[in-house]
Design an enzyme around this catalytic site. Structure first.
Site, PDB file in Angstrom:
ATOM      1  N   ASP A  52       3.828   0.358   3.821  1.00  0.00           N
ATOM      2  CA  ASP A  52       5.062   0.798   2.989  1.00  0.00           C
ATOM      3  C   ASP A  52       5.300   2.301   2.859  1.00  0.00           C
ATOM      4  O   ASP A  52       5.925   2.881   3.278  1.00  0.00           O
ATOM      5  CB  ASP A  52       4.499   0.715   1.532  1.00  0.00           C
ATOM      6  CG  ASP A  52       5.337  -1.259   1.136  1.00  0.00           C
ATOM      7  OD1 ASP A  52       6.236  -2.048   1.663  1.00  0.00           O
ATOM      8  OD2 ASP A  52       4.639  -1.592   0.423  1.00  0.00           O
ATOM      9  N   ASP A 111       9.558 -11.001   1.859  1.00  0.00           N
ATOM     10  CA  ASP A 111       8.276 -10.513   1.816  1.00  0.00           C
ATOM     11  C   ASP A 111       7.174 -11.364   1.274  1.00  0.00           C
ATOM     12  O   ASP A 111       7.610 -12.105   0.780  1.00  0.00           O
ATOM     13  CB  ASP A 111       8.684  -8.910   0.612  1.00  0.00           C
ATOM     14  CG  ASP A 111       8.084  -8.045   0.123  1.00  0.00           C
ATOM     15  OD1 ASP A 111       6.794  -7.853   0.910  1.00  0.00           O
ATOM     16  OD2 ASP A 111       8.816  -7.091  -0.289  1.00  0.00           O
TER      17      ASP A 111
HETATM   18  C1  GLA Z   1       6.893  -4.272  -0.982  1.00  0.00           C
HETATM   19  C2  GLA Z   1       7.373  -4.523   0.646  1.00  0.00           C
HETATM   20  C3  GLA Z   1       8.425  -3.190  -0.091  1.00  0.00           C
HETATM   21  C4  GLA Z   1      10.039  -2.977  -1.359  1.00  0.00           C
HETATM   22  C5  GLA Z   1       9.104  -4.148  -2.431  1.00  0.00           C
HETATM   23  C6  GLA Z   1      10.010  -4.595  -3.037  1.00  0.00           C
HETATM   24  O1  GLA Z   1       5.878  -3.112  -1.065  1.00  0.00           O
HETATM   25  O2  GLA Z   1       6.558  -4.047   1.339  1.00  0.00           O
HETATM   26  O3  GLA Z   1       9.380  -2.691   1.233  1.00  0.00           O
HETATM   27  O4  GLA Z   1       9.991  -4.219  -0.371  1.00  0.00           O
HETATM   28  O5  GLA Z   1       7.506  -5.290  -1.702  1.00  0.00           O
HETATM   29  O6  GLA Z   1       9.230  -4.608  -4.580  1.00  0.00           O
END
Ligand code: GLA
Length: 725
Positions: free
Chosen positions: A544, A474
């Site tokens: 997301d 990430d």
């Molecule tokens: C980001 C990612 C999510 C998740 C969060 C965790 O927003 O896109 O899928 O992994 O971080 O903090």
């Protein structure tokens, strides 16, 4: 052979199956683009270069006529400072401060193998034309690299700058490419977006002046894409000439489209020159990132299919590109930071025999990490929070028939972390200023080798210690205060690019160094979705936003350049956490099936009926998975333009096809909606599994399919077609 040179005319012909790209070394020593488009005969196109006296314009230097203007000349790598006042590709600055490059053609080479770019991902490939330009006064050489892909109508380009002088050279702009198109009516297709709303297409008429898309964030970004396409005349999804440009780069970029006063249209771009310059010492070389150019005579749809083929064949890791993907269950939307091993095991228990075969533990398993305010950078398992060792959880997964994946955010550090307390100088910030807050985290200074070494060591420690098959990588903040105390003052403007080179270095070491682990990319959703990331990550978390209705738009936009197999798509809980909207479990499944499918919800809390559907969904997905990995995508309905969305994915041999039809809102007494597939074999006969009908490809494509949508909003109907004759 795809590169030909006619010594008599000084013309280079770059040819793929359906494309010609013609460059001439003109009488002034410039590389002039004479043609780019549908394949033509190898003829002398010199007549197209019509140079005129343009009144008050500056004359071409060295030209005996002393009248002809550079403004009317097409140029493969125009430099600033000599009378071409359009956006240029190159602004070097010599030690005396002057900023001119008088390009003279120095020669060419045809290389059998495409050379890789040192420190940056690029397309693989074969025969490569290198054209050399040289300025004898500044003693600077520019090499332009062209690789033509015979089998996909694409060309890869980049530039390399060599400082042959005794003094440093500042690069104030060094783009990857420039293409000049003749006068005409064009529109430009670009993409904008935001968190939870990535890659919305936008079409604007090309105008006199400059249209630019860029990122200044140190990442490709959620907010714009390193992609632009020129649509000629009335070109649309299925018709007309379309020229796509996609930078193979993950950092701050810029793409310009400019119509000149004389109506020609210029497209160029590369590393964003905003707040950028690069000091090239004597004897050093600088390579720009690569750009992929795609020509389509069949509209935007064919352009997309060409990009998909290009990336599947030439950039995504061949080991994984056509491999059946793990069906993931990820705990993020299920638990966020609030979990321990008993909780996670209870989720695993519910999906044990469903066909889901990979459990991915998301953020919160390490350091002090109960929310997003602390812990990043401390990559040691928090056994106290987990109520057990990570091995216990991994063993439980294995005993339940699941492999195990783990989340990392390698590039980031929390101020509240042991590593930051020990090394505050490892983060990008200005020491005597407060850092602008973003998710309470800072960006590790990847320009520093010791920082990169730490990251590789800390992440790899876990990869070696535990049995990990999958990593979600990430990246959740953009760079501000881009200052590094490791660089001298006159190199501070190099940070954004050096960061990306540092990122590629750690990707190279961690990802290429652990070839058995499958790495998924992510950046607050799809904030770093670009071809260079696709080189490392065969899958990237698309957004997301897992709401089916938003996903049809995000996945539609993402498909402009990227193959479906690159997009991670999960079924999540309703009401959806981003939109508070509810769609049926079936709809969520059908939309998630249009990519690398998975699940991301607390299966201990969903009803029996939804839970019971998972097994069937996974089976259904497996039936179409080859198409998702290898098939051709035809976009049937654009959700940005109406109430419907439609994707057809058809195998290359046209023997199998899946058509996903989606209705946004139910409308009483409305028209009977038909979907018109496009990619079937007209003479073949297809069995439509859902209706039992056997119809010719021609009938299905011309008469259409009529989906009987469930009586609700956000509804789907899927047709599975198999060729029977
Ligand atoms: C980001 C990612 C999510 C998740 C969060 C965790 O927003 O896109 O899928 O992994 O971080 O903090």
């Amino acid at each position: 052979m795809s590169v030909y040179f006619d010594k008599q005319t000084g013309i280079f012909y770059l040819e793929s199956n359906n494309t010609s790209y013609v460059i001439k070394v003109n009488r002034f020593g410039f590389l002039s683009n004479l043609y780019y488009g549908k394949k033509i005969a190898r003829e002398d196109l010199s007549y197209t270069e019509v140079l005129r006296d343009r009144g008050s314009e500056v004359a071409i230097y060295g030209a005996p006529e002393r009248k002809l203007s550079l403004m009317g000349m097409s140029n493969e790598y125009p430099a600033y400072g000599k009378g071409d006042f359009r956006e240029c590709a190159f602004i070097p600055q010599s030690a005396d401060g002057s900023r001119v490059f008088e390009s003279e053609f120095e020669g060419y080479e045809i290389l059998k193998e495409k050379p890789p770019i040192d420190g940056m991902p690029s397309l693989s490939g074969g025969e490569t034309l290198v054209l050399k330009l040289y300025d004898k006064i500044s003693n600077v050489r520019v090499k332009l690299f062209y690789t033509v892909y015979d089998d996909v109508d694409a060309i890869a380009r980049r530039a390399e700058i060599e400082n042959l002088s005794d003094s440093p050279l500042m690069l104030n702009r060094a783009y990857s490419f420039n293409v000049d198109f003749p006068d005409g009516k064009y529109r430009v297709l670009t993409q904008h977006g935001a968190h939870l709303r990535e890659r919305e297409p936008e079409i604007t008429p090309v105008m006199h002046g400059v249209i630019s898309v860029d990122s200044k964030r140190g990442a490709t970004s959620l907010h714009s894409s390193c992609f632009a396409a020129l649509l000629e005349g009335n070109a649309d999804e299925d018709h007309g000439n379309v020229y796509g440009f996609n930078l193979i780069y993950s950092g701050s970029f810029k793409l310009n489209v400019e119509q000149s006063p004389y109506d020609t249209v210029r497209v160029n771009g590369g590393i964003n020159d905003f707040d950028f310059s690069w000091k090239l010492e004597s004897g050093e070389k600088f390579s720009t990132p690569e750009v992929a150019l795609v020509y389509s005579d069949g509209g935007v749809g064919k352009m997309s299919r060409t990009f998909h083929d290009l990336y599947r064949k030439y950039i995504i890791n061949p080991r994984y590109v056509n491999e059946l993907r793990p069906i993931v269950i990820n705990n993020w939307e299920a638990t966020y930071f609030n979990f321990d091993i008993p909780k996670l095991c209870s989720i695993i228990d519910t999906i044990k025999d469903s066909g889901i075969n990979m459990f991915v533990l998301d953020d919160g398993w390490f350091g002090k990490r109960d929310n997003d305010k602390s812990g990043l950078g401390d990559w040691t398992v928090n056994e106290q929070k987990l109520k057990g060792s990570l091995k216990t959880l991994i063993d439980y997964c294995h005993a339940s028939g699941l492999k195990f994946g783990l989340w990392f955010e390698p590039e980031m550090v929390s101020e509240d972390s042991d590593v930051y307390r020990a090394h505050p100088d490892w983060a990008i910030k200005i020491p005597y200023r407060n850092a602008a807050p973003s998710r309470d985290q800072l960006v590790f200074d990847l320009t520093k080798k010791e920082v990169r070494d730490y990251i590789v060591e800390a992440v790899e420690y876990n990869l070696k210690k535990y049995d990990i098959d999958y990593v979600k990588w990430d990246m959740n903040r953009n760079i501000t205060e881009n200052f590094s105390d490791g660089l001298p003052a006159d190199r501070q403007t190099e940070i954004m690019h050096r960061y990306i080179l540092g990122l590629y270095d750690i990707c190279e070491r961690l990802i290429k160094g652990n070839p058995d682990i499958f790495f998924e990319g992510c950046s607050s959703g799809g904030g770093r979705f670009d071809p260079a990331m696709a080189y490392y990550f065969p899958q990237i978390w698309t957004s997301d936003d897992t709401d089916a209705n938003e996903r049809v738009k995000i996945q539609y936009g993402t498909s402009l350049c990227y193959p479906l197999s690159l997009m991670s798509c999960h079924v999540s809980i309703c009401p959806n956490h981003s939109t508070n909207r509810t769609a049926s479990f079936a709809t969520r499944g059908h939309i998630a099936h249009l990519g690398a499918t998975g699940y991301e919800l607390d299966t201990t809390k969903i009803n029996e009926s939804d839970l019971g559907q998972i097994k069937g969904q996974v089976e259904q997905y497996h039936k179409m998975e080859r198409l998702i990995l290898e098939g051709d995508l035809y976009r049937l309905e654009n959700p940005f333009e109406g109430n419907y969305f439609g994707f057809e994915v058809t195998s290359k041999d046209k023997s199998q096809s899946v058509i996903t039809c989606y209705k946004t809102l139910d409308m009483p007494n409305n028209a009977v909606k038909r979907f018109y597939p496009k990619g079937l074999a007209p003479d073949a006969v297809y069995l439509i599994e859902e209706t039992g009908a056997k119809l010719s490809g021609s009938t299905i494509m011309n008469v259409g399919l009529i989906p009987y949508f469930p009586w609700s909003d956000f509804a789907t109907v899927v047709f599975n077609l198999t060729r029977v004759k």
